[in-house]
Design a protein around this motif. Structure first.
Motif, short mmCIF file in Angstrom:
data_model
loop_
_atom_site.label_atom_id
_atom_site.label_comp_id
_atom_site.label_asym_id
_atom_site.label_seq_id
_atom_site.Cartn_x
_atom_site.Cartn_y
_atom_site.Cartn_z
N GLN A 95 -14.75 86.75 39.86
CA GLN A 95 -14.17 85.44 40.04
C GLN A 95 -12.81 85.35 39.37
O GLN A 95 -12.53 86.04 38.39
CB GLN A 95 -15.10 84.39 39.42
N SER A 96 -11.96 84.48 39.90
CA SER A 96 -10.69 84.17 39.26
C SER A 96 -10.81 82.79 38.60
O SER A 96 -11.44 81.88 39.14
CB SER A 96 -9.56 84.15 40.28
N CYS A 97 -10.20 82.65 37.44
CA CYS A 97 -10.26 81.39 36.71
C CYS A 97 -9.48 80.33 37.49
O CYS A 97 -8.33 80.55 37.88
CB CYS A 97 -9.67 81.58 35.32
N LEU A 98 -10.09 79.18 37.71
CA LEU A 98 -9.45 78.11 38.46
C LEU A 98 -8.32 77.43 37.68
O LEU A 98 -7.53 76.70 38.26
CB LEU A 98 -10.49 77.06 38.87
N ALA A 101 -16.08 80.48 37.63
CA ALA A 101 -14.66 80.55 37.98
C ALA A 101 -13.82 79.94 36.86
O ALA A 101 -12.95 79.08 37.08
CB ALA A 101 -14.42 79.83 39.30
N CYS A 141 -10.03 79.60 28.67
CA CYS A 141 -9.83 78.26 29.23
C CYS A 141 -11.03 77.36 28.96
O CYS A 141 -10.86 76.14 28.76
CB CYS A 141 -9.56 78.35 30.74
N CYS A 154 -6.22 79.24 35.00
CA CYS A 154 -5.10 80.13 34.70
C CYS A 154 -4.90 81.21 35.76
O CYS A 154 -3.93 81.95 35.70
CB CYS A 154 -5.28 80.78 33.33
N ASP A 155 -5.83 81.32 36.70
CA ASP A 155 -5.76 82.28 37.81
C ASP A 155 -5.93 83.73 37.36
O ASP A 155 -5.74 84.65 38.15
CB ASP A 155 -4.44 82.12 38.58
N GLU A 156 -6.29 83.95 36.11
CA GLU A 156 -6.61 85.30 35.66
C GLU A 156 -8.06 85.63 36.02
O GLU A 156 -8.84 84.74 36.35
CB GLU A 156 -6.42 85.41 34.14
N SER A 204 -11.80 86.11 35.72
CA SER A 204 -12.77 85.50 34.80
C SER A 204 -13.63 86.58 34.19
O SER A 204 -13.99 87.56 34.83
CB SER A 204 -13.63 84.49 35.56
#
Length: 246
Positions: A19-22, A33, A38, A24-26, A28
């Protein structure tokens, strides 16, 4: 003879999905997500009123409003303050139909509630989403409280009864009103489904944000008047005062 066409490309495996962090977009570092950094930066609610969860300077206190005017609900269970970046996530979920943000907050909230249940918080018999007026439902296209309740129900192993409560009066918007005006605004605004009994049941109202608590109070009074044993309030965030909308 092969029943299926031959395919030699990569296979999508859900258990190995990254998953990508919703926020910071890094990438996860969890199954959510949202990365750990964060998640730690979310505005977690600390010391609060033991009844309405209003942010307070010390633990174990009850705010003056709850002391002067006892609430019909037992307690508010809420993990966060209505502050950045959570206020942005709620707004984008609620007003821009960005449902992944709502689903993410519900998953985190379910973890928080399960932790509280393990600590001894009494489990309710069911979840009741706060109803929207027909006009607001037509405008928005969905009830965010109903979606949150459904997302919470499965991981908490609780039933959701979305049709038990109805909003029978299309009241004006609550924004900009003080607590007394909000109470007048909500007088006689809600009703119970005639065929549903709440007698002796422990119920939990579900909503996104609690401001003055006027909506929760009106619904709790209705449910307790119909014989409910206890009413709690589950919401994502608590504002520091009355400047935001319920």
């Amino acid at each position: 003879m092969h029943c299926q066409p031959e395919y030699k490309g990569p296979v999508y495996i859900w258990s190995k999905n990254k998953q990508s962090c919703l926020l910071c977009d890094e990438a996860s570092d969890s199954l959510l997500a949202l990365c750990s950094a964060c998640q730690d930066e979310l505005p977690w609610l600390g010391a609060q009123c033991s009844v309405c969860a209003l942010p307070l300077p010390a633990v174990g206190l009850t705010c003056g409003q709850c002391l002067q005017h006892p609430r019909a609900f037992q307690r508010v269970i809420v993990p966060w303050r209505y502050d950045f970046p959570l206020d942005s996530l709620i707004s984008r979920f609620k007003h821009q139909e960005q449902w992944p943000f709502g689903r993410l907050m519900a998953e985190l909230f379910a973890q928080f509630l399960n932790f509280r249940f393990d600590e001894g918080l009494p489990r309710p018999d069911c979840l009741l989403p706060v109803p929207l007026s027909r006009r607001r439902l037509r405008q928005r296209g969905f009830n965010q409280a109903d979606m949150l309740a459904r997302w919470l129900g499965q991981p908490l192993h609780l039933t959701v009864e979305p049709d038990l409560l109805r909003r029978v009066q299309d009241t004006p918007a609550q924004q900009g009103l003080n607590a007394q005006a909000r109470r007048r605004n909500l007088s006689q605004a809600f009703a119970l489904t005639a065929s549903t009994s709440v007698a002796g049941r422990h119920l939990a109202l579900v909503d996104d944000v609690l401001t003055t608590g006027a909506t929760a109070q009106a619904l709790a009074q209705l449910l307790m008047g119909a014989g409910a044993r206890q009413v709690d309030v589950y919401c994502l965030a608590r504002t520091p005062g009355a400047e935001h909308r319920d």
